[in-house]
Structures are given as C-alpha cells and as structure tokens.
Write an enzyme that holds these catalytic residues in place. Sequence first.
Site, PDB file in Angstrom:
ATOM      1  N   CYS A   2       2.972  -4.048 -13.996  1.00  0.00           N
ATOM      2  CA  CYS A   2       2.131  -4.730 -14.776  1.00  0.00           C
ATOM      3  C   CYS A   2       2.273  -6.352 -14.732  1.00  0.00           C
ATOM      4  O   CYS A   2       3.052  -6.883 -13.667  1.00  0.00           O
ATOM      5  CB  CYS A   2       2.665  -4.255 -16.264  1.00  0.00           C
ATOM      6  SG  CYS A   2       2.928  -2.472 -16.457  1.00  0.00           S
ATOM      7  N   GLY A 101       8.334  -2.445 -15.953  1.00  0.00           N
ATOM      8  CA  GLY A 101       9.421  -1.694 -15.421  1.00  0.00           C
ATOM      9  C   GLY A 101       9.520  -0.283 -16.223  1.00  0.00           C
ATOM     10  O   GLY A 101       8.548  -0.086 -16.980  1.00  0.00           O
ATOM     11  N   GLU A 483      -4.063   4.872   8.465  1.00  0.00           N
ATOM     12  CA  GLU A 483      -4.434   3.714   7.471  1.00  0.00           C
ATOM     13  C   GLU A 483      -5.991   3.509   7.190  1.00  0.00           C
ATOM     14  O   GLU A 483      -6.354   3.556   5.736  1.00  0.00           O
ATOM     15  CB  GLU A 483      -4.115   2.255   8.332  1.00  0.00           C
ATOM     16  CG  GLU A 483      -4.551   0.915   7.347  1.00  0.00           C
ATOM     17  CD  GLU A 483      -3.834   0.943   6.125  1.00  0.00           C
ATOM     18  OE1 GLU A 483      -2.961   1.289   5.634  1.00  0.00           O
ATOM     19  OE2 GLU A 483      -4.447   0.040   5.331  1.00  0.00           O
ATOM     20  N   GLU A 490      -8.507   5.327  -1.316  1.00  0.00           N
ATOM     21  CA  GLU A 490      -7.973   4.410  -2.359  1.00  0.00           C
ATOM     22  C   GLU A 490      -9.108   3.917  -2.682  1.00  0.00           C
ATOM     23  O   GLU A 490      -9.200   3.823  -4.095  1.00  0.00           O
ATOM     24  CB  GLU A 490      -7.224   3.254  -1.423  1.00  0.00           C
ATOM     25  CG  GLU A 490      -6.249   2.469  -2.327  1.00  0.00           C
ATOM     26  CD  GLU A 490      -5.356   1.632  -1.460  1.00  0.00           C
ATOM     27  OE1 GLU A 490      -5.645   1.260  -0.081  1.00  0.00           O
ATOM     28  OE2 GLU A 490      -4.540   1.040  -2.064  1.00  0.00           O
ATOM     29  N   HIS A 506      -3.898  22.999  15.705  1.00  0.00           N
ATOM     30  CA  HIS A 506      -2.933  23.537  14.806  1.00  0.00           C
ATOM     31  C   HIS A 506      -3.296  23.758  13.445  1.00  0.00           C
ATOM     32  O   HIS A 506      -2.189  23.958  12.693  1.00  0.00           O
ATOM     33  CB  HIS A 506      -1.632  22.775  14.948  1.00  0.00           C
ATOM     34  CG  HIS A 506      -1.113  22.747  16.714  1.00  0.00           C
ATOM     35  ND1 HIS A 506      -0.584  23.860  17.210  1.00  0.00           N
ATOM     36  CD2 HIS A 506      -1.325  21.716  17.449  1.00  0.00           C
ATOM     37  CE1 HIS A 506      -0.646  23.450  18.688  1.00  0.00           C
ATOM     38  NE2 HIS A 506      -0.987  21.993  18.664  1.00  0.00           N
ATOM     39  N   LYS A 605      -1.383  -3.236  -7.612  1.00  0.00           N
ATOM     40  CA  LYS A 605      -0.976  -3.873  -6.276  1.00  0.00           C
ATOM     41  C   LYS A 605       0.400  -3.863  -6.081  1.00  0.00           C
ATOM     42  O   LYS A 605       0.936  -3.682  -4.827  1.00  0.00           O
ATOM     43  CB  LYS A 605      -1.414  -5.378  -6.679  1.00  0.00           C
ATOM     44  CG  LYS A 605      -1.131  -6.323  -5.302  1.00  0.00           C
ATOM     45  CD  LYS A 605      -2.082  -5.776  -4.269  1.00  0.00           C
ATOM     46  CE  LYS A 605      -1.943  -6.694  -3.020  1.00  0.00           C
ATOM     47  NZ  LYS A 605      -2.833  -5.697  -1.822  1.00  0.00           N
TER      48      LYS A 605
HETATM   49  C1  AGP Z   1      -2.371  -0.434   0.163  1.00  0.00           C
HETATM   50  O1  AGP Z   1      -3.661  -0.638   0.332  1.00  0.00           O
HETATM   51  C2  AGP Z   1      -1.693   0.040  -0.744  1.00  0.00           C
HETATM   52  N1  AGP Z   1      -2.413  -0.317  -2.063  1.00  0.00           N
HETATM   53  C3  AGP Z   1      -0.248   0.515  -0.855  1.00  0.00           C
HETATM   54  O2  AGP Z   1      -0.165   1.575   0.030  1.00  0.00           O
HETATM   55  C4  AGP Z   1       0.809  -0.560  -0.511  1.00  0.00           C
HETATM   56  O3  AGP Z   1       0.777  -0.832   0.785  1.00  0.00           O
HETATM   57  C5  AGP Z   1       1.907   0.248  -1.044  1.00  0.00           C
HETATM   58  O4  AGP Z   1       2.227   0.272  -2.272  1.00  0.00           O
HETATM   59  C6  AGP Z   1       3.208  -0.671  -0.358  1.00  0.00           C
HETATM   60  O5  AGP Z   1       3.353  -1.951  -1.143  1.00  0.00           O
HETATM   61  P1  AGP Z   1       4.251  -3.292  -0.343  1.00  0.00           P
HETATM   62  O6  AGP Z   1       3.662  -3.513   1.109  1.00  0.00           O
HETATM   63  O7  AGP Z   1       3.775  -4.391  -1.214  1.00  0.00           O
HETATM   64  O8  AGP Z   1       5.705  -2.829  -0.184  1.00  0.00           O
END
Ligand code: AGP
Length: 610
Positions: A2, A101, A483, A490, A506, A605
């Site tokens: 948040c 948190g 990726e 996503e 497989h 994020k």
């Molecule tokens: C990336 O597109 C994602 N939103 C997510 O997987 C992100 O990479 C992951 O939460 C790790 O975040 P960080 O790099 O801030 O540790």
Amino acid sequence: MCGIVGAVAQRDVADILVEGLKRLEYRGYDSAGVAIIDNENQLNRARRLGKVQELADALQAKPIAGGTGIAHTRWATHGAPSEINAHPHMSSETIAVVHNGIIENHEQLRSQLQDLGYHFSSETDTEVIAHLVHHELKSAKSLLAAVQATVKQLEGAYGTVVVDTRDKDRVVVARSGSPLVIGYGVGENFIASDILALLPVTRKFSFLEEGDVAEITRFEVNVFDIDGKPAVREAKESEVCHDVGDKGEYRHYMLKETYEQPTAIRNTLEGRLQGNMLDNQTFGAGADAIFQEIEHVQIIACGTSYHSGMVARYWLEALAGVSCNIEIASEFRYRQSHVPKNALLVTISQSGETADTLAALRLAKEIGYRASLTICNVAGSSLVRESDLAFMTKAGAEIGVASTKAFTTQLVGLLMMTLAIGQHHGMSVEKQNDIAQSLMTLPNKLEEVLALAGSIEELAEDFADKHHALFLGRGDQYPIAMEGALKLKEISYIHAEAYAAGELKHGPLALIDAEMPVIVVAPKNDLIEKLKSNVEEVRARGGLMYVFADASANFSSDDTMKVINVPVCDDLIAPIVYTLPLQLLSYYVAIIKGTDVDQPRNLAKSVTVE
Ligand code: AGP
C-alpha cells in the site's frame, strides 16, 4: 504494497496528501482515504473504493481543511476492497491510523480489545492499531509513548502513521518490515512509504530503520530506535527528479519505461566501465576482496528479478567459472539449505523492499554466507542498507507494475558482476574485452529493437481472442521466455507459460493446437539447431508460431509461422536484446484487451508483505 503519506504543516495538506497518493497509486489501488485534523481539533475522514481519483473528486466536492493529516492507498490483504476497509482507521473519533504490512496476531488483539469494550467497524488487521493506541493513551504520557507501547504488542510487519486530535500538531510513525521515509520541509515535515510521494514538497529525506518509532512536528523530528533510545537518521538530498511521476507523451508508464531502456542502460554503464576495467566503486568498497575469496554464488529474488538471476547463472558459470544457484526467495527462506564454503549471497530487486527477498537476506546472514550483494534500483532501500555490497541500477523510478527497464538494467548489473567476479577467477582478457564491448553496444542496439514496435503492434492482433500462450527458449533465452510469459499474463490476463524448448516432448506438446500461440525466442547461437528441431515438433502438430530471430537464424514466415526479425547482436547481450520485443508484444496485446496496463488487477508494485 500500500502507499502512505502524512504531513504536519501550517497550510492545508489535503492537496499534498492526494498528490502523494497519486504518485504511490502504483503500489496499491483498490481504495484510498485521508484523515485530517482541522482547526477545531476535529478528525475529518474521506475514503473511497477504487482509484485515488475517486477520492480526489470527493475532496473537490467537499474539501477538508487542516494542516495535520494522513493518507493511504490500499492493496487489500485482510478484508475485501471496500470503503469500510479503506484506511485511515479510527478509534473514538480521536485517533486515526494508516498502515502498510500485516499484523499477524490481529485476531488475538481484536478479541482482547473487544473484551475491553472496543467496537470494530472494519475487517482489517489495521484497526487493532487504532484501538490499541487509544487504549494505551489512557495510561501513556504522550502519543509517542502510546505508539511505543502499542508496537511492542504487534507481531508481523508494519509501517504505520498515527495522529491524535488531542495533540494535533504531531504525527507519530513506526517502522518494522515496511519502509517509511521522513521528508524535511521548511516549517513543515512529511512522512511517506516512498520518496516519490514527497518529491513535489521536498528533496531532503531520511529513512527509518527497523524498529524505529519517530515523532514528527512542523519543526522537529525525534527518532527512537528499537530499544527506545534517541537515534540519528541522517537526512540526505535525493537526486531523483520531481517529474518522475509524469507519463510525458506516452499513453502508459509501461510504454514510457520500455522506451527509456537505452537511456537507463547508458546511465547504468556510465562511469563504471573504462575499456574492460570496472571502476572499483561499482560494487562498493571491499568488493574486490570478497570477489577474490568467493567460490560460489547463491542468487535470491522474486518474479521478474528472479528471471534476471536465472540469466546470471548461465553467465557466471560459463564466463566466470564460478558455480551458481538461483532460488525464489519465498522458498529459500523457509527451507533448510546447505551453505557452500565462501558463498556470496546475491539478492536482486527493483524496489529493495520485497518482503521475501529481505527475509532471505537476513536468513543468509544468520546461516553463514561469506558476504551479501544486492542488485537494486532504489537507493536507501532496506536491501541496499542491509547488504555488504550494492550495485545500483540506474533505471530511474519505475511506476508501471510490470517491470521493464528495471529488469534490463538488472541484467546489465549482473553481466558487470560476472565480469568483476571473472577478473578474480581467471577470466581471459579477451573474454573481459568481449563483455565490456558488448555492453557498450547495448543502448544503440536497443534503439534498433524499439523500431520494431509497429510490426509487433500488428502481430498483437492475433492474440486478441486467445486464452493461452506458450513461450519457448533454450539456454540463457529460457529465462527470457519465462519473463515474456510473466509479462503477458500480468498485463493482458492471458494464461501464459514458458518452457525450456527441450522439455516440450515431456508434456507440453499435448497442449499444441491452433488455439495455442507459441512464441519462440530464437537468436542464432550454439543452440539454434536444437531449437529448430523443437520448432518442427510444434509445426508437425499444427501449432501456430511467432518466432523472434535474427535474419542469420534463417527462419521464414509461412502459414504456420510469423517471423519477427530482431537485429543481429552479440550472444552475450542477446538475453537483454530479446526482452524488448516480448515487452512490446505484451503491451500491445494488453491494449487490445483493454486491461489496466499500469495497474493490473490484483497486483502491486512493491510486495512488502509475504
Ligand atoms: C514484475 O513485472 C512484477 N511486477 C514482479 O514479478 C516483481 O518483479 C516482483 O514482485 C519482485 O519485485 P522486486 O524486484 O521489487 O523485488
């Protein structure tokens, strides 16, 4: 996950709080709220379900005046997204609280507080903090003392900010597991979960440390450490520019950040590489001695950052001759692992605050890793502060939830790390020169790749009615396929999986039909003939393929295959080069699907909770 903003000022702070929330919205976006103490010492609260703009509209229609306030944008953990669960939470019209948190013992605290006569109006874990502070204030001599007594009873993670109408020119804040930064103004001070929120009002910041509690007034900031002793948290000027939260000419942050990659990589390389020599400050003081001594590298990360670590494993073992393992942080932290002799723990994180990655670093320190290094994009973040060495990617603020430029700059950092470690482990000068020269060609190469955007946009049309997609790659392109699949699911909500192409037979071959587009990442490298065999396996079963390859790989478009020609590049940097077309593909598919590209559903994020 948040976002928090708070202010103590003489002027009205509602606009500052709302602007701060807008800048933090990428962290959580299911509801938002503010609570402000007015000149009559009344707490006025406004909360809205949905985006921050809903709250901004409500405040426009019915403004709230006052110089002390707190605000929050929520990513629901306990209690569904709703107005009653939105923060701030209040106790008896006098105390208001925002919290990032998870309070793990909230059920037990809730029942104790109910026994004391407190009534709960939300399903959140946060509300216990408001009532606990209220209860503690019956015996504590100050709001600070009440918050200190409260946090002693909390288990879990919190970054929390509290105001009390009976002490209206003060906010009290506490940090354990969720970051908080104090912003220093002139005759006014601020608090937030991220400096981005406060850049319009100040550039001077100090970060709270784990266990800190602080009281902030217009003229004073007093910080107390985990033992309650006065502590100094040095304030520094930030170099991040004020307009980072601006989309400029782009429709979405993700597109802007995709196009920023050549510049982000130039910035990440700048001043660090001279010929094949790395500036000795690149990884921090003491890096040479550590790199000399280490015999093994353990990489830990989550999500996109995990994929960059997977690429690094190929580089470290093939180029630097050092053994390397990579593991997802949430797995590593909860299993008993063997610690190899002289092992370096490398964490990778855009935000530097990912809860699982941070917990894994702390565990590694306890179980005997020789040293720790983080590859991170946020200066002053917890991972940077708690690691022995840090490599700062210079991607600039990344706002889109889908990581783009943070990923490719991480890869640049990891290739530089491979060079640095290799220099201490017998890497030939020729190989060192190859790595350095390839890195220097990268920004221009990426500009060439971005010129493919038009043809990738056309290709995206084919995905409009698809529900699944399969990504294939081999070697260091396997993580790039992963990726690509993560990006697509996503932001477009299309189910996508990635496989090492050799694994097809497989199991996943059973999925192949005309409804399952197969995206193949196919630069001409040592594995291209093997990959071509896998392509034939798909073709023979009526699969429709989209192949990203350079011209020398000799693929040609036909009824079963569309080929997108990617500029020829050195093998060393191919994982970075081939990432961009996949980012663009996901972006344009998401546009066609009409999803919320920058704030996809259910995601946030910065994942500061488990
Ligand atoms: C990336 O597109 C994602 N939103 C997510 O997987 C992100 O990479 C992951 O939460 C790790 O975040 P960080 O790099 O801030 O540790």
